[in-house]
Each structure stands twice: as structure tokens, then as C-alpha cells.
Design a protein around this motif. Sequence first.
Motif, short mmCIF file in Angstrom:
data_model
loop_
_atom_site.label_atom_id
_atom_site.label_comp_id
_atom_site.label_asym_id
_atom_site.label_seq_id
_atom_site.Cartn_x
_atom_site.Cartn_y
_atom_site.Cartn_z
N ARG A 278 0.84 -1.21 0.00
CA ARG A 278 0.00 0.00 0.00
C ARG A 278 0.87 1.26 0.00
NH1 ARG A 278 -2.08 2.98 4.78
NH2 ARG A 278 -1.04 1.47 6.12
N LEU A 279 1.94 1.23 0.77
CA LEU A 279 2.74 2.44 0.93
C LEU A 279 3.70 2.67 -0.23
CD1 LEU A 279 3.00 1.88 4.68
CD2 LEU A 279 2.19 4.02 3.69
N CYS B 259 -4.45 7.81 0.18
CA CYS B 259 -5.40 8.25 1.21
C CYS B 259 -4.66 8.65 2.48
CB CYS B 259 -6.40 7.14 1.55
SG CYS B 259 -7.57 6.83 0.25
N HIS B 260 -5.09 9.75 3.07
CA HIS B 260 -4.45 10.17 4.31
C HIS B 260 -4.74 9.18 5.42
CE1 HIS B 260 -2.74 13.83 2.91
NE2 HIS B 260 -3.88 14.15 2.32
N GLN B 261 -5.95 8.64 5.40
CA GLN B 261 -6.25 7.59 6.35
C GLN B 261 -6.84 6.41 5.61
OE1 GLN B 261 -7.91 8.82 10.01
NE2 GLN B 261 -8.28 6.74 10.71
N CYS B 262 -6.12 5.32 5.64
CA CYS B 262 -6.55 4.10 4.96
C CYS B 262 -7.58 3.39 5.83
CB CYS B 262 -5.33 3.21 4.73
SG CYS B 262 -5.69 1.63 3.96
N GLU C 103 -6.56 1.60 8.94
CA GLU C 103 -6.13 2.34 10.13
C GLU C 103 -7.32 2.84 10.96
OE1 GLU C 103 -3.76 5.11 8.03
OE2 GLU C 103 -2.03 3.78 7.98
#
Lengths: 350, 294
Positions: free
Chosen positions: B191-192, B199-202, B205
Motif C-alpha cells: 500500500r505504501l 489516502c491520508h487515512q486508509c 487504520e
Amino acid sequence: MAAEYYRLSKDKVAELFERARADYDVVAKTRDANGNLVYGRPVSFDDVAFVDEQPPMSAKAFALPQTEALVRYERENDKIRAEGPEAPTRDILIFGVNMCDATAFDIIDRVFRWDYLDDPYLGRRAQTTQFALACASIQQDCFCDRISYDEDGVDAVAYDLEGSYLIKVQTEKGRTLVERYKDLFATEDGDAESSIKAFKEKAGTAKKEPMLESAKPALEKAFEHADWEILASTCIGCGVCTYVCPTCHCFDIQDEGGSSRGRRLRVWDHCTGRTFTAMAAEQPRDRQYKRYRQRLLHKFWYYPERFGPLLCTGCGRCITHCPVKINIRELVEYFGGLKDTPPGGARHGK
Amino acid sequence: MATIKEELRAAVKKLFDEDRIDYFVGYVEDYGHTFPAILAKGSDLSRLTFDRKSYNNLADFLPELRGSRVGLVCKQCEVRTLNVLAAEGQIERDKLVVVGVPCPAMVDPRKLPADEAGLDDLDESYWQEKCRRCLERNTPFADVFVGERASTPTPAEGWPLLQEVEAMSAEERLAWWREQMSLCIRCYACRLACPLCYCHQCFVEDNKPQWLDKSVRPENNLHYHIIRAIHLAGRCIECQECSRVCPVGIPVDVLNNVLARDFAERFGYLAGETAEAKPALTHYERDDKEDFIL
């Protein structure tokens, strides 16, 4: 106990492996479904991979599983049944484990038996015997030759002296292993330590100055160094380095399930991630380079400050498997004053 | 004749000298590796390189540098990524200087020979899967072109692993995925390393509600990979970085590849092919095929 030395003829290794399977759950390097190297359970001796290369995942999971239930509970009417963590049903023998993985256990032990005795971890450790195979060559990213920590705490180590293995036994668990299959081992009469020294010279694993321990005084002054930001800003914040690391041991506690049934779990966590320790408020390190700096300084400053050795065995996995190839050894040398130029050449900060 | 490294170093020096960029994102070589670096004015440019180990999709670093004028060395994969990012309003194209390089095909790091002397001559059996099937080695556009134009490649027919997976029965395929998912350690490198997972928040998380349990089990791992694949449907440009960075060697991109093929078949759409194309799933055309809608 004082070290003891034995000889194991190469044609006895298969027999040792097979007989040990009666007494232990034997783990060794083998190949997974995709052909990649893992510490697993070989079906037969032929499936054991005798290579210096390390599996991407270290052996730490045998003492500290990635996911572990600390408590399991179930409620039926007004009865609640709760169970503690599951201990392995059989003792584990890690057969042919790399030295960088074997020594890591002794390093993590210091944390788990420090002020609070971590029973699930210590229980599994007591059930695990390491029978290490010393590398005959050093790989591209390895730097165990730059870290003082050596055979410390490893139950038994085999050195491949061509015709046969020289076995160095250092603990009671190691002695139990040899005692159980006594007929396979011969006593060693020669100057074993000289043979081991010569083996390491040839393999390239003999210690080389300057050792990375010597970086600590300069690292203690480098927290605010202007170059952290530019050098560590390629870090993408994944968990590869910490999860493949044999010494990283941070975890999170998570609850799963509901009121009738559930589990309280211990799950690996990584300081390089955005949500590390965010359960109370926020991740205290607001930028990625600060998270990377935390990992490096924990290994080469904070941990040694409290416990002595470095929190690193020099296995080099965090370099090999890093998606952006950040090189911790080079960065320790640079910020620790052992090298003038940072990896990739001089950069200028933002 | 100047080598591609020399041309690249000269081009980057010129960009800094002419004050056109604040940062340059490229590859440097050191300690036997080629790896991404962010360079500012005055940095040592003598280690800048572009070779067959220039694996990363460098567009991944753009969010970190938002607001700055950035130069970026781009192979064809990056240019397609930039097209998607621009269409989704994620990058400021006028602040970006694209340095286009012809791609020599990247070597699969898992097949990298110990002796790298003959790296430039390794044949396609050593290449990354995407490079075997690559249709074009030159970037369709660039602000600065470096290196000689590459000839048009002859793409390999099909992807053996994908064909193998598709030939399985549904039960066999589920068993195969379960086995792959049992290897996943949820490090989230896939993902990274993905420039389109920005997305700032996946969802992984989130904890109120917690969509995905943190315990690492095949079913949870599969849940994560399926949701990620669906979030990338019609967006993934198949740089295959997700699979390359996987420390345990899961061919994650099989999922993305199948979805990309669906978009090609259903919509005649190849993500990032042109700078003008609108994102397939947020855009409607009157002549869009509807034959697969129930």
C-alpha cells in the motif's frame, strides 16, 4: 556453563535431524509454496535448505508470534470461561538457524524479563533450543562483522569445517541436545577456538573496526542533526524493516470479538508506521523522518543505554527488503561520526 | 557519446542552476544498490543514476513534497501514474518538471545474479513481469528528455502465473489465495509503495469503526488485499511495485491485473494512458458498454 566442544560428522546430520523430530518440533530453513526461503517445518531432511542466505522472516516469531491470544473468553448464560495464552505443545528445536537470528533471542529476552516478567514470551523461550549454523560467507547487506555481539546466549553453534561440523555448546539446553543423541557426537580435542577464529576470518564474519557500538557517543548528539529530514524522507513508513527484524519487538494489544466470545491479542506493531501508539492520542512523531530516526536511535542509543548490547545483530534484512533501500548501517556510520559522507552522497536539507 | 547517467546529471544540474526546481527525485547508486533519493540544490549529483535496478515508482514521493517545485526522473510507468494523479487532482503539473528516460526494462530483484557485471545484457528471463509485457519503453511526454529513444519492444504474450491461476477451479483458486494470504505479514509495504494509495487515512487504520481486525490471519489479510484491489480498480497502472516490495513474495498484483484487464475489455480504458482521459469509474459516457450490468 563453560563452553563445550564436539564434532559432528556430516553423514550423521540427517540422522540427527530425524531422531530429533521424536523429541522436538523441529524447525529449519525450507522453501514455501512460492519457492521462497522460510523457517518452517520441512517434510523430510531433503527439504532442509543448507544455505547462508536468511529467510526474509527471522526466527523471532517462535518466541514472539505476530498474533498471539493473551486471553480467550466465552460466555454462556451466566458462566464465563477464560483461557490464558497457549503454550507450544512440544519443545521447539530451530535447526540450522542463522547466527544473526539465534543471538537476537538473548537481546529481546532482556526486555521481556526486565521489570515485568512476560510469561507467554519467556515460556516459549524456555521451550526453544537454537542449534545455529554459522555462515560460511557474508552476504551483500550483512554487517554482523561490525557488531560486537557474537555467540552470546546461543544454545549450540555448528561451524562447517569442511569434513565435519565443530559444535560449540554454551547452555544447558544445548547440552541436553547433545546428550540426547550422544552416539552421534564425538568429543573435540583440538584447539576449537582457534579453528572457529580461522573459520570466521575465511567467512568474512570476523569482527572489523570500527564497531558500530562506537557510534553511540556521536549519535547522542545527533538527534537534532539537520540531515535526518532529507536522508530519511524517502522512508515510506511501512513495517517491512521492523517485521523482518530479528530484534524489533514492539507490539500492540487489541481486542477482537464481542460480549459472548472474544480474544485479547498481542500483535506486532512498528514505530515507523503512522498509527504507532496512536491509541491514546496521536503518533508522537509527526513526520516520517522522525519515525525512522526513532527506529535507528532505539537500536543504537536508547536500548544499549539501558541494556548494554545494540538492538541489532547486523543481519541486514532491513536493507535487503526495504522498498527504498534505506541503509541503517550507513546512516549509523554517518550520524555516529564514523563516516563523513551520507549514503548516496551529500544532500542538502529542506 | 555521453552515457545516460552523465546526461541525467547534466540535466539535473541545469534545472537547479536555472532555478526551475527546489528538489529533484531520482535514483542514486551506493553500497551496491540503486535507490531513490530526494536531492536539493547543492547536493552531490555525482551518484545520480538510472539503471536496471531503478525499480521504484517515484511518483510515490510527490505527496511528501507537495507545494515545492519538483523534478522527477520518469520512466513510462511513472508518466502513466502522473496522468492518473493529475486526473484525480493530486498533483500540480505546473510545479513538476518531468525528466523522461527510456526504460531498459527492470531486472527482477529476486532473479538478480550475484555478479552484476552483465546487468545491462540480461535477457527477458531476468526481467520483471511488467517489463516482459511492456508496450512502450519511451515516455509519451516529458519536459526534458534524456537518453536515446528506445526501440519498440516485442511484448511477451500473457503472464504465465496469471494463466496458471485462471486455469484453476474456483475451489483451487481460493485455496491458492488462502495459502498466499497465510504468508502476508500486513506490513502494508504494498500500500505504501503504491503511488495511487495516497489516502491520508486508509480503512485499515480506522478504529471507529474498526473495519479490519489487526490480527494477522489469512481471512483478514485477504479482506485487506481485496479492498485495496477494488480501490485501485480502473486506476492501477500496473507498475507492480506492490509485488516487488512484498518481503514474503506474494504476487499481490494478480488481483490488480485482472481488474485492469476488465477495464480494458469493458471500457476500452487503460489507466494513465493519456493525460486527458477522465477516471473510468467517476466519469460517464453515453456510449459506455452496459452489457455486463444486470
